[in-house]
Motif scaffolding. Structure first.
Motif, short mmCIF file in Angstrom:
data_model
loop_
_atom_site.label_atom_id
_atom_site.label_comp_id
_atom_site.label_asym_id
_atom_site.label_seq_id
_atom_site.Cartn_x
_atom_site.Cartn_y
_atom_site.Cartn_z
N ASN A 7 29.60 51.13 50.65
CA ASN A 7 31.28 51.56 50.50
C ASN A 7 31.13 52.99 49.75
N GLY A 10 34.44 53.40 47.50
CA GLY A 10 34.12 53.10 46.18
C GLY A 10 33.28 54.38 45.37
N PRO A 174 37.79 43.92 39.92
CA PRO A 174 37.78 44.81 41.52
C PRO A 174 37.50 45.93 41.34
N VAL A 199 40.53 48.57 48.03
CA VAL A 199 39.89 47.32 48.48
C VAL A 199 39.98 46.99 49.89
N LEU A 221 33.44 40.89 49.08
CA LEU A 221 34.21 42.06 48.84
C LEU A 221 35.53 41.61 47.91
N ARG A 222 36.16 40.80 48.54
CA ARG A 222 37.69 40.28 47.77
C ARG A 222 37.41 39.25 46.50
N HIS A 224 34.85 39.51 44.37
CA HIS A 224 34.50 40.45 43.33
C HIS A 224 33.89 39.36 42.13
#
Length: 234
Positions: A7, A10, A174, A199, A221-222, A224
């Motif tokens: 990521n 991030g 998140p 995100v 990912l979503r 979290h």
């Protein structure tokens, strides 16, 4: 920081926040740089660019050894193809532990714990597990990841800090997480940092990546959060 998992969005958010906090003498990345994210090579190049000290996580070992669970075989192959043979070799050559500070006030950084790279240390870990993993290691403080759930805990006279995750949070928040550790006369000071990242942008990158089993990666990912703590963290 730890557990960036491909990521780059991030990671860059954490580095921008660190710069706003005044920077650091050394950036340390405690493993799991690839797997599950869309930009593994970009993460590795960015860490190399800033001179980060890196150590090997369990998924880095899987990629370097080209070996994992049956459901991970295709994903590992995809990761190896994306980062290329030189980065694959470098992952395998990374150390498993880094040490900072004087012997009497040392900070040890590992991926999961000082004894192995794949055993989670939860914030309520029992005394017998902590004794087995940390008890005989000469250090005042430990920083680690693997468990994507940040916390700080004092155990006996030792500071335990889980710094993950800079790319794939799983504690119900998140935002990415990293920690700033500062050497003081009486021990190590920890500043925990939560950093928002885009995100939706990462999700779009995943959707276009061609990664095997991408729907699973998008769900993680979503969501979290760990499935096992859904009842605790809604």
């Amino acid at each position: 920081m730890s557990d960036i998992h491909g990521n780059i969005v991030g990671l860059n958010a954490c580095l921008e926040d660190l710069a706003a906090q005044g920077g650091a003498d050394q950036v340390v990345a405690a493993g799991d740089f690839c797997m599950d994210g869309p930009k593994p090579k970009a993460v590795l190049k960015r860490l190399d660019e800033i001179g980060a000290q890196c150590l090997r996580g369990n998924t880095d070992r899987y990629i370097a050894e080209n070996h994992g669970a049956p459901e991970e075989v295709a994903l590992i192959a995809w990761q190896r193809e994306r980062i290329g043979p030189q980065w694959t070799q470098r992952l395998g050559e990374l150390p498993t532990q880094l040490r900072f500070g004087p012997d009497e006030n040392a900070l040890v950084v590992t991926h999961a714990n000082p004894k192995n790279d794949d055993e989670h240390v939860w914030p309520d870990a029992a005394d017998d597990q902590l004794e087995r993993l940390f008890g005989d290691v000469a250090a005042r403080a430990f920083a680690f990841g693997h468990l994507h759930l940040p916390y700080v805990r004092m155990w006996r006279d030792k500071l335990l800090t889980c710094v993950a995750s800079a790319g794939l949070p799983k504690d119900g928040d998140p935002r990415a997480h990293y920690a700033i550790l500062t050497l003081r006369a009486g021990g190590w000071e920890v500043k925990s940092r939560r950093v928002a990242f885009d995100v939706d942008k990462v999700a779009r990158q995943l959707a276009k990546s061609g990664m095997p089993d991408v729907e699973r990666a998008l769900t993680v990912l979503r969501r979290h959060r760990y499935k096992s703590i859904t009842a605790i963290i809604p």
